[in-house]
Design a protein around this motif. Sequence first.
Motif, mmCIF file in Angstrom:
data_model
loop_
_atom_site.group_PDB
_atom_site.id
_atom_site.type_symbol
_atom_site.label_atom_id
_atom_site.label_comp_id
_atom_site.label_asym_id
_atom_site.label_seq_id
_atom_site.Cartn_x
_atom_site.Cartn_y
_atom_site.Cartn_z
ATOM 1 N N VAL C 245 0.833 -1.211 0.000
ATOM 2 C CA VAL C 245 0.000 0.000 0.000
ATOM 3 C C VAL C 245 0.865 1.258 0.000
ATOM 4 C CG1 VAL C 245 -1.632 1.332 1.380
ATOM 5 C CG2 VAL C 245 -2.036 -1.088 0.996
ATOM 6 N N VAL C 246 2.014 1.192 0.651
ATOM 7 C CA VAL C 246 2.915 2.351 0.648
ATOM 8 C C VAL C 246 3.316 2.701 -0.781
ATOM 9 C CG1 VAL C 246 5.246 3.073 1.229
ATOM 10 C CG2 VAL C 246 3.809 2.040 2.958
ATOM 11 N N THR C 247 3.628 1.686 -1.559
ATOM 12 C CA THR C 247 3.968 1.922 -2.961
ATOM 13 C C THR C 247 2.782 2.580 -3.675
ATOM 14 O OG1 THR C 247 5.235 -0.098 -2.822
ATOM 15 C CG2 THR C 247 4.917 0.822 -5.001
ATOM 16 N N LEU C 248 1.583 2.104 -3.361
ATOM 17 C CA LEU C 248 0.389 2.660 -3.983
ATOM 18 C C LEU C 248 0.207 4.130 -3.638
ATOM 19 C CD1 LEU C 248 -2.253 -0.164 -3.462
ATOM 20 C CD2 LEU C 248 -1.140 0.527 -5.574
ATOM 21 N N VAL C 249 0.469 4.479 -2.372
ATOM 22 C CA VAL C 249 0.312 5.881 -1.976
ATOM 23 C C VAL C 249 1.279 6.739 -2.777
ATOM 24 C CG1 VAL C 249 0.538 7.526 -0.087
ATOM 25 C CG2 VAL C 249 -0.505 5.310 0.336
ATOM 26 N N GLY C 250 2.495 6.256 -2.956
ATOM 27 C CA GLY C 250 3.480 6.990 -3.743
ATOM 28 C C GLY C 250 2.994 7.208 -5.167
ATOM 29 N N LEU C 251 2.482 6.136 -5.771
ATOM 30 C CA LEU C 251 1.991 6.232 -7.150
ATOM 31 C C LEU C 251 0.804 7.183 -7.238
ATOM 32 C CD1 LEU C 251 2.170 2.519 -8.322
ATOM 33 C CD2 LEU C 251 3.606 4.434 -9.054
ATOM 34 N N LEU C 252 -0.062 7.101 -6.231
ATOM 35 C CA LEU C 252 -1.238 7.975 -6.199
ATOM 36 C C LEU C 252 -0.805 9.437 -6.163
ATOM 37 C CD1 LEU C 252 -4.354 8.288 -5.700
ATOM 38 C CD2 LEU C 252 -3.789 8.326 -3.273
ATOM 39 N N PHE C 253 0.141 9.725 -5.256
ATOM 40 C CA PHE C 253 0.623 11.096 -5.089
ATOM 41 C C PHE C 253 1.173 11.630 -6.407
ATOM 42 C CE2 PHE C 253 4.038 14.048 -3.749
ATOM 43 C CZ PHE C 253 3.272 14.946 -3.024
ATOM 44 N N ILE C 254 2.008 10.833 -7.061
ATOM 45 C CA ILE C 254 2.598 11.258 -8.331
ATOM 46 C C ILE C 254 1.513 11.409 -9.396
ATOM 47 C CG2 ILE C 254 4.149 10.557 -10.192
ATOM 48 C CD1 ILE C 254 5.821 9.160 -7.964
ATOM 49 N N GLY C 255 0.584 10.438 -9.405
ATOM 50 C CA GLY C 255 -0.483 10.461 -10.403
ATOM 51 C C GLY C 255 -1.362 11.699 -10.260
ATOM 52 N N LEU C 256 -1.596 12.145 -9.019
ATOM 53 C CA LEU C 256 -2.475 13.294 -8.816
ATOM 54 C C LEU C 256 -1.869 14.580 -9.364
ATOM 55 C CD1 LEU C 256 -4.249 12.798 -5.371
ATOM 56 C CD2 LEU C 256 -4.973 12.178 -7.658
ATOM 57 N N PHE C 257 -0.541 14.628 -9.479
ATOM 58 C CA PHE C 257 0.059 15.817 -10.093
ATOM 59 C C PHE C 257 -0.382 15.950 -11.543
ATOM 60 C CE2 PHE C 257 2.864 16.159 -6.475
ATOM 61 C CZ PHE C 257 3.071 17.532 -6.398
ATOM 62 N N SER C 258 -0.475 14.810 -12.246
ATOM 63 C CA SER C 258 -0.981 14.854 -13.614
ATOM 64 C C SER C 258 -2.446 15.257 -13.617
ATOM 65 C CB SER C 258 -0.824 13.491 -14.291
ATOM 66 O OG SER C 258 0.519 13.277 -14.627
ATOM 67 N N GLY C 259 -3.210 14.636 -12.697
ATOM 68 C CA GLY C 259 -4.630 14.950 -12.618
ATOM 69 C C GLY C 259 -4.840 16.431 -12.347
ATOM 70 N N ALA C 260 -3.932 16.999 -11.537
ATOM 71 C CA ALA C 260 -4.076 18.403 -11.141
ATOM 72 C C ALA C 260 -4.014 19.345 -12.335
ATOM 73 C CB ALA C 260 -3.007 18.767 -10.126
ATOM 74 N N VAL C 261 -3.275 18.957 -13.371
ATOM 75 C CA VAL C 261 -3.173 19.823 -14.546
ATOM 76 C C VAL C 261 -4.563 20.124 -15.100
ATOM 77 C CG1 VAL C 261 -2.328 19.979 -16.913
ATOM 78 C CG2 VAL C 261 -0.866 19.022 -15.123
ATOM 79 N N PHE C 262 -5.388 19.066 -15.201
ATOM 80 C CA PHE C 262 -6.744 19.252 -15.725
ATOM 81 C C PHE C 262 -7.626 19.979 -14.719
ATOM 82 C CE2 PHE C 262 -5.288 15.259 -17.752
ATOM 83 C CZ PHE C 262 -5.228 15.731 -19.052
ATOM 84 N N ILE C 263 -7.526 19.532 -13.462
ATOM 85 C CA ILE C 263 -8.403 20.096 -12.444
ATOM 86 C C ILE C 263 -8.156 21.594 -12.285
ATOM 87 C CG2 ILE C 263 -8.999 19.973 -9.989
ATOM 88 C CD1 ILE C 263 -9.903 17.595 -11.679
ATOM 89 N N GLU C 264 -6.884 21.985 -12.324
ATOM 90 C CA GLU C 264 -6.573 23.408 -12.194
ATOM 91 C C GLU C 264 -7.182 24.210 -13.340
ATOM 92 O OE1 GLU C 264 -2.358 22.710 -9.863
ATOM 93 O OE2 GLU C 264 -2.361 23.720 -11.795
ATOM 94 N N SER C 265 -7.209 23.589 -14.525
ATOM 95 C CA SER C 265 -7.816 24.288 -15.649
ATOM 96 C C SER C 265 -9.313 24.462 -15.448
ATOM 97 C CB SER C 265 -7.564 23.524 -16.944
ATOM 98 O OG SER C 265 -6.274 23.789 -17.391
ATOM 99 N N VAL C 266 -9.980 23.385 -15.016
ATOM 100 C CA VAL C 266 -11.431 23.453 -14.841
ATOM 101 C C VAL C 266 -11.798 24.489 -13.789
ATOM 102 C CG1 VAL C 266 -13.487 22.190 -14.132
ATOM 103 C CG2 VAL C 266 -11.758 21.068 -15.539
ATOM 104 N N PHE C 267 -11.099 24.469 -12.649
ATOM 105 C CA PHE C 267 -11.478 25.332 -11.535
ATOM 106 C C PHE C 267 -10.700 26.651 -11.528
ATOM 107 C CE2 PHE C 267 -12.669 21.079 -10.118
ATOM 108 C CZ PHE C 267 -13.978 21.307 -9.723
ATOM 109 N N ALA C 268 -9.942 26.899 -12.593
ATOM 110 C CA ALA C 268 -9.143 28.121 -12.687
ATOM 111 C C ALA C 268 -8.302 28.342 -11.433
ATOM 112 C CB ALA C 268 -10.043 29.331 -12.964
#
Lengths: 280, 654, 320
Positions: C245-268
């Motif tokens: 699960v620790v590995t998963l948390v790491g992957l999640l954290f990194i993955g959310l940075f990519s997700g943030a690119v879109f989310i930041e655009s939507v929510f300005a």
Amino acid sequence: MTASGLLEIQDLRVEFAGRRRHDAGVLAADGVSLRIDDAETLGLVGESGSGKSTIGNAVLGLVKPAAGRILFRGQDVTHATTRERRRLGQHIQVVFQDPYSSLNPSRTIGQTLGEQLRLVRGLDRRTTRIHVENVLRQVGMPADTMSRYPAEFSGGQRQRIAIARALVMEPDLVICDEPTSALDLSVQAQILNLLLDLQARLGLGYLFISHDIDVVRHMSHRVAVLLHGRVVEQGPAEGVTRHPDHEYTRTLVAAVPSVDVAAEAPPNGRAPHRNEQGEA
Amino acid sequence: MTAVASQDLAAPSSDEPPGGNSRPAVSRTPTWRRLLRRPLAVISLAYLVLLVLAAVFADVVAPYDPADLDLDHVLSGPSAGHLLGTDPLGRDVLSRLIHGGQVSLVNGGVAALTFVMVGVATGLVAGFFGGWTDRVFTWAVDVVIAIPGLIVLLVVLTVFGGNMTVAMAALGILSAPGFARVVRGVTLGVRQELYISAAKVSGLPTRHILLRHVLPRVTGPILVQASLFFGAALLVDAGLAYLGFGVQPPTPTWGGMIIEAASVISQQPWLLVPPGITLALATLSFALLGDAIRDTSAERTGRQSGNARRRSAARRAELPRPAGAPDPAALLSVRGLTVSLPTSGGTADVVADVDLDVRPGETVGLVGESGCGKSITASALLGLLPAGGEIRTGRVQLGDVDLTTAGKSLLRSVRGSRIALISQEPVASLDPVFTAGQQVDELVRRHHGGSRQAVRARTLELLTSVRLRDPESVARRYPHELSGGMAQRVAIAMALAGEPDLLVADEPTTALDVTVQAEILRLLQSIQAERGMAVLLITHDWGVVAQVCQRAYVMYAGHVVESAPVAAMIDQPLHPYSAGLLASMPGRGRPGHHLASIPGTVPAPADWPAGCHFAPRCALATEDCAAPVPLSEPAPGRLSRCVHHDRLIEGATA
Amino acid sequence: MLQLIARRLSVSVLLILLISFLTFVLQSLAPGDVAKTILNSGSGQLGGGYTDEQYQELRRALGLDQPLLVQYWDWLSHAIRGDLGVSPVSGVDVTSAISSRLPVTVSLVVLGTVVTAALGIGLGMISAVRGGRLGRVVDVFSVIGFALPNFWLALLLVALFAVSLGMLPATGYVPIDVSPAEWARSLILPIATLSLSATASFAKQTRDSMLDTLSRDFVRMLRANGASEASIVFRHGLRNAAIPVVTLVGLLFIGLFSGAVFIESVFALPGMGRLAVQATEQHDLPVVQGVVVVLTLVVVVTNLAVDLVYGWLNPKVRVS
């Protein structure tokens, strides 16, 4: 030196690199010399880590020896090239321990048995088929086995098929690496009987590797006992396994629990502990 | 190199029935045909095919030109003329959706293709050849995985002037390392399979081995990952379009339609729905398809083909007779125990009508081959049947407690303090993340409580009592730092923590070397003598039984077929199965000559005959054996489930 | 263990060098360059209102006429001192531009990770121990979470909670030092979006890991010898299941940075993702370069942290 027999191993040494750079390599075989004649079985017995499978793998070209020579019919095959291996594959074959891992689950038995004939011998489809059916019959499997997948067979049946795969190339020598260790007692007996029959009929030489002294005694003409990669004792099967000379062989033989101990004891009584003296 | 541990016995549940004789042809059907038997897979596939066809024939299928403006019907919402409504410029949403698929699907395909090619090629080579290729591979994967992918995609998009094909290929490359690792892992596993060694021994060309032996085993994971990734790539494609990259308006794309919808979100939120749902369903279909492929290929390559037994519908053995009365003198008294387990075709009884007694201080053997129900019987005694397993009838009387009716809390209080267990794989039976000492501590604390020091002192006492030479140092070690023999001693110490009256030893020495086995057996005997503890020893090894047991039960296909004092049984077995097993021991045969063997194998529970379970393999079988055979008492203290037991005696004397 | 960290660190340094250089090379291949972008935007005229001389002069001023390696070395020697250069497009100092955007993205991603991991681990544990229907619900939602495009989901949430119900702000960001309450309100929808798509799959993976642990031999051994159910689940189960699960948390954290690119655009939201998108559109090399390097650093540090925790949890790694 007299005319060499079927297989001769001289001062074989195999090292496995340590896991890390600074670890010393592990010696899996250390100055091992063995000899097998035609239609003879040499038993190789030892506990886990004794290097018995490594010796078999060295003969098969699956591990590279660090030193020593392996002679097949007097010819040095220690460092055979891939091309030479292909030729050697028609003389030396193998039956492994695990009947599940030794057959490719995604290929039919016919494909597994036939591919060597077609690719190495260059036989056509029809001849291959006849040949494979014939070998399957020899190991007691029906002809329709060819079109089936390994998952459809039990452990004992798979081991028969694995033996058939070894026989397809009509070898002179078969390395049997714990061929019955994964099998139940009643199936083990069937497979051992089959191996004995095939030897009698085809004049095969066996290098019979096992951790089970009883099985090795039953199958072998001569026996070599391995400890930490070295042969500690070698000789006729009955002699070595019944009246061992070497300390380690004695310990090994004594450690095997025997059923006949109980049979000699009075009914209802507690079986005598024949190993009591070994406690020290 | 590992000498011991038979394959069947090394499996977690040693009583998994080995395969029957010949199997039906179910597992021979090609994977894709079995895939089509899964409704979800069919629906997913149908949806994706529909999308592709619609995109290919968009000009024919779409009701309107996607660029046709109809300013009179702006933001109309679904209507008869415009099934999915119109956008702010009055363009038909359905038509734009169909045309939009062209761009998206091609982009997804480019990404998936790159992904597969890069991943498979590198993973296969690194996994199969190992050595320096593998080191370079591992390093490269480490590097690429740490690249912030999406940002690099943005860079690529600018560099190549918004060229989505290049961006999607880059996406494929950037995402490939994780997949390549999977391929490498599978390849590495396959490379160690013995059939690869056998192929090498026969001198088969490397190319043939890679293409015919390795690749087919990797195809499952490839298809699964490719499918999942195709879905993910569609999302990224739409996302990039949403951020304003890629194909520019007025050409319709799914992502572009979402951004148009976002601009009128307060007037006509409906517009979000068609492109979003179309896209989500496409990704969902790819994901479901991937799952289905994974499940089907697992079915095919599974060691025990799950389908193989489907033909025999669930059947239960003969109705068990009412259980007899337990033996009051016994510590453990089992009567009429019948256990069922789930199988692919329903449930089947795997242990039927078992009677068994263990008296205080006694050592009793439970002997048989794999698939006979020995280990399941042990699990039933401890109340630890695998999920779905159930004690159908019978009593398990341990002292004054009937374990079959005991509640959970009563069962828990009995375990460890009255009945305890040691099992087959000593290292695996210890928790890898705690030290040996911590694990013994836990059970000591549980059973006796006390201060930290008192607990540790008791732990060290226990470790000393199992003849560990340096208990303090062993207590500090983790399981992976212990040898098999040491780990089994620690496990015995754990079992002794609650001072049980009965120790169930499930193949305790099967995984050990013969010299270590001798030590462990001696240890068990001396501990037993010191503590007056009873032992139920489950084993397939007659030698072990002969050495340590006073009485033994022989099990065959779920039944106890014989029970007797060990010496008497070995001297004169009264059941043809025990007789056959004893005769097939290599140690008792004449070297170089045929062993007496029993033909065939132990049948799977669903294939057990109604009468004597052993009859089909038995040389003595007659039509009398077709009816259920009860246990009889041919001699005092001896039981046999055979109508012909007297012929065994005649046979022996003749 | 120390050896492992040392090796990881050396690889990380190499990695950052490599990636920053690669972006350099990629950018130099771009058809349009910064000089053109500046001239086009600066003059505001159509049809390239600048002379070739002006263009060449600007290139010289920006150092674009130098060999690539020289440019890179120049950038690197400043970057090591924390100076990522100046954006030629906006004239803003890149380091300060990034550091003003970083808190937005970091609060989004960190909170998203915490919420997702907490919910996911909780759900996963419960469904592992209780099993049954909850397990199937988790299965279904993990696939759905994978399939829903997160920017679309964000828009749906905006349509529902901001436009229709008016409960939350649709777009915008309020720094925490201005108003903690408004800061929280501005982040609720973005974080909800991120977590909605990831929680179920995280729960599924946690459950699988837990079930795998609970089916192992030692659990049977502990149960048979009287260990309490609480200890089996929380002491042994959790400790062992935590390793993957620790590995998963790491992957999640990194993955959310990519997700943030879109989310930041939507929510300005004025975060790194938006900065990167704008900079890319404008060929703003130093900014893109800076963002790439900072994000790579985040990935590298995260992986290192995962390795450390992994080693701490797993004695096999710790000892060797």
